[in-house]
Design an enzyme around this catalytic site. Sequence first.
Site, PDB file in Angstrom:
ATOM      1  N   ASP A  11      -9.715   3.811   0.425  1.00 24.87           N
ATOM      2  CA  ASP A  11     -10.492   4.826  -0.286  1.00 24.87           C
ATOM      3  C   ASP A  11     -11.910   4.272  -0.376  1.00 24.87           C
ATOM      4  O   ASP A  11     -12.143   3.265  -1.052  1.00 24.87           O
ATOM      5  CB  ASP A  11      -9.856   5.018  -1.667  1.00 24.87           C
ATOM      6  CG  ASP A  11     -10.568   6.052  -2.521  1.00 24.87           C
ATOM      7  OD1 ASP A  11     -11.757   6.328  -2.265  1.00 24.87           O
ATOM      8  OD2 ASP A  11      -9.932   6.571  -3.458  1.00 24.87           O
ATOM      9  N   ASP A  53      -8.162   9.131   0.773  1.00 24.36           N
ATOM     10  CA  ASP A  53      -7.911   7.918   1.553  1.00 24.36           C
ATOM     11  C   ASP A  53      -8.216   8.118   3.028  1.00 24.36           C
ATOM     12  O   ASP A  53      -7.642   8.991   3.676  1.00 24.36           O
ATOM     13  CB  ASP A  53      -6.469   7.469   1.353  1.00 24.36           C
ATOM     14  CG  ASP A  53      -6.263   6.925  -0.042  1.00 24.36           C
ATOM     15  OD1 ASP A  53      -6.547   5.732  -0.244  1.00 24.36           O
ATOM     16  OD2 ASP A  53      -5.894   7.696  -0.951  1.00 24.36           O
ATOM     17  N   TYR A 228      -7.014  -1.715 -13.204  1.00 24.61           N
ATOM     18  CA  TYR A 228      -6.770  -0.451 -12.503  1.00 24.61           C
ATOM     19  C   TYR A 228      -7.944  -0.103 -11.601  1.00 24.61           C
ATOM     20  O   TYR A 228      -9.067   0.026 -12.052  1.00 24.61           O
ATOM     21  CB  TYR A 228      -6.547   0.681 -13.505  1.00 24.61           C
ATOM     22  CG  TYR A 228      -6.275   2.008 -12.815  1.00 24.61           C
ATOM     23  CD1 TYR A 228      -5.100   2.181 -12.099  1.00 24.61           C
ATOM     24  CD2 TYR A 228      -7.187   3.040 -12.848  1.00 24.61           C
ATOM     25  CE1 TYR A 228      -4.844   3.372 -11.440  1.00 24.61           C
ATOM     26  CE2 TYR A 228      -6.939   4.237 -12.198  1.00 24.61           C
ATOM     27  CZ  TYR A 228      -5.769   4.396 -11.489  1.00 24.61           C
ATOM     28  OH  TYR A 228      -5.523   5.567 -10.833  1.00 24.61           O
ATOM     29  N   LYS A 231      -4.721   4.064  -7.238  1.00 23.26           N
ATOM     30  CA  LYS A 231      -3.370   3.785  -6.760  1.00 23.26           C
ATOM     31  C   LYS A 231      -3.428   3.196  -5.356  1.00 23.26           C
ATOM     32  O   LYS A 231      -4.392   3.400  -4.626  1.00 23.26           O
ATOM     33  CB  LYS A 231      -2.590   5.095  -6.729  1.00 23.26           C
ATOM     34  CG  LYS A 231      -1.366   5.245  -7.654  1.00 23.26           C
ATOM     35  CD  LYS A 231      -1.019   4.126  -8.534  1.00 23.26           C
ATOM     36  CE  LYS A 231       0.367   4.267  -9.143  1.00 23.26           C
ATOM     37  NZ  LYS A 231       0.599   3.334 -10.240  1.00 23.26           N
TER      38      LYS A 231
END
EC number: 3.1.3.11
Length: 382
Positions: A11, A53, A228, A231
């Site tokens: 990403d 992505d 974080y 994902k």
Amino acid sequence: MKSTISVLKADIGSLAGHHMVHPDTIAVATKVLSEGKKQGIINDFYPTFVGDDMEFIISHNRGELDQKVHELVWNALKEAANKAKELGLYAAGQDLLSDSFSGNLKGMGPGIAEMEIEERPSEPFVVFMADKTEPGAFNLPLYKMFADPFNTAGLVIDPALHDGFKFEVLDVYEGESIALNTPEESYDLLALIGTPDRYIVRRIYRKQDNMLAAVVTTERLNLIAGKYVGKDDPAMIVRVQHGLPALGETLEAFTVPYLVAGWMRGSHYGPLMPVSQKDARATRFDGPPRLVGLGFNLKNGRLVGPSDLFDDPAFDEVRRNANIIADYMRRHGPFMPHRLEPQVMEYTTLPKVMERLKGRFTKEEGSKKAKASIYTSTESNE
Ligand code: 13P
Ligand code: 13P
Ligand code: MG
Ligand code: MG
Ligand code: MG
């Protein structure tokens, strides 16, 4: 000669939130890879995206974790990230966790799925790519494809599959792996991979001759960065036909929109929805988590294809069910089991909110302190 299929992805920033890759960023990355193709570093490539992505499907003859191939891709991703910055795209450079390239892409943020293979006379394979979920999300369909005769008829019918497969499983918390054989160790395998946040199916081999059949990206961004950073939206390469699951047996594994971890802020369970390339954009609640499947043949190191496999009315009902499940899960709002369990939320921004409440609790008379904090996953925090 051996060929290598590499799926490398990251990403690098996206349009209007964590929504979709901007075509201009793919264009600059494509330029870099085309140059690499001209120089003979790679044979062929197909650039694409799923949600936010950017994904490159590459064929070459340089083997896995090759410095030149990885450096080429790193440069392509860097250029794309620069373009993303120029366009003011959201979270530009998101998955590029390191500033300088050293050796290969491992531990730098991009997802890596590579297989060096002896090309069969016909070498069909599928690249599955998902957004808004994590590598363990492929545990369930991989089990179905390679170990469940109710999914894969070939396990019963075809003598070449009948002996079963070997699953290599990675424990991402301990950093160790184990190989388990199916069908004889199926229950042991399921005991592990039913915890997809921790145990990830990384590679699958055909047992009778150790032929490599599937490879999954296993990079965990949170574990690399310690916080974080989105994902670890996964990708995998699955070889099909001729003594392996048929193409349709691999697709059959996605006919149930099963629940995966990810979706909004990487913090929610939601149904995995197989979609066409044109629908590979994250929208509702930054999802629902989406899956694209592209079918190729490899011939003399060149990519033939792809076919956009879920661009098909045969999957309309799966998508309809996914939408029904999405509605149902969303109605739980901030409650588990829509929101992920606390151990996993540790890598999100929720602990910062909990921190604020710290001084606000009053001690209950006569109560004992429990052993471990609910926000501690791998070590106790006495
Ligand atoms: P074909 O006879 O068309 O090759 O089909 C064989 C097969 O595996 C179908 O799943
Ligand atoms: P990505 O990993 O796809 O960037 O998702 C981040 C996120 O928080 C979406 O809500
Ligand atoms: Mg993103
Ligand atoms: Mg993503
Ligand atoms: Mg991500």
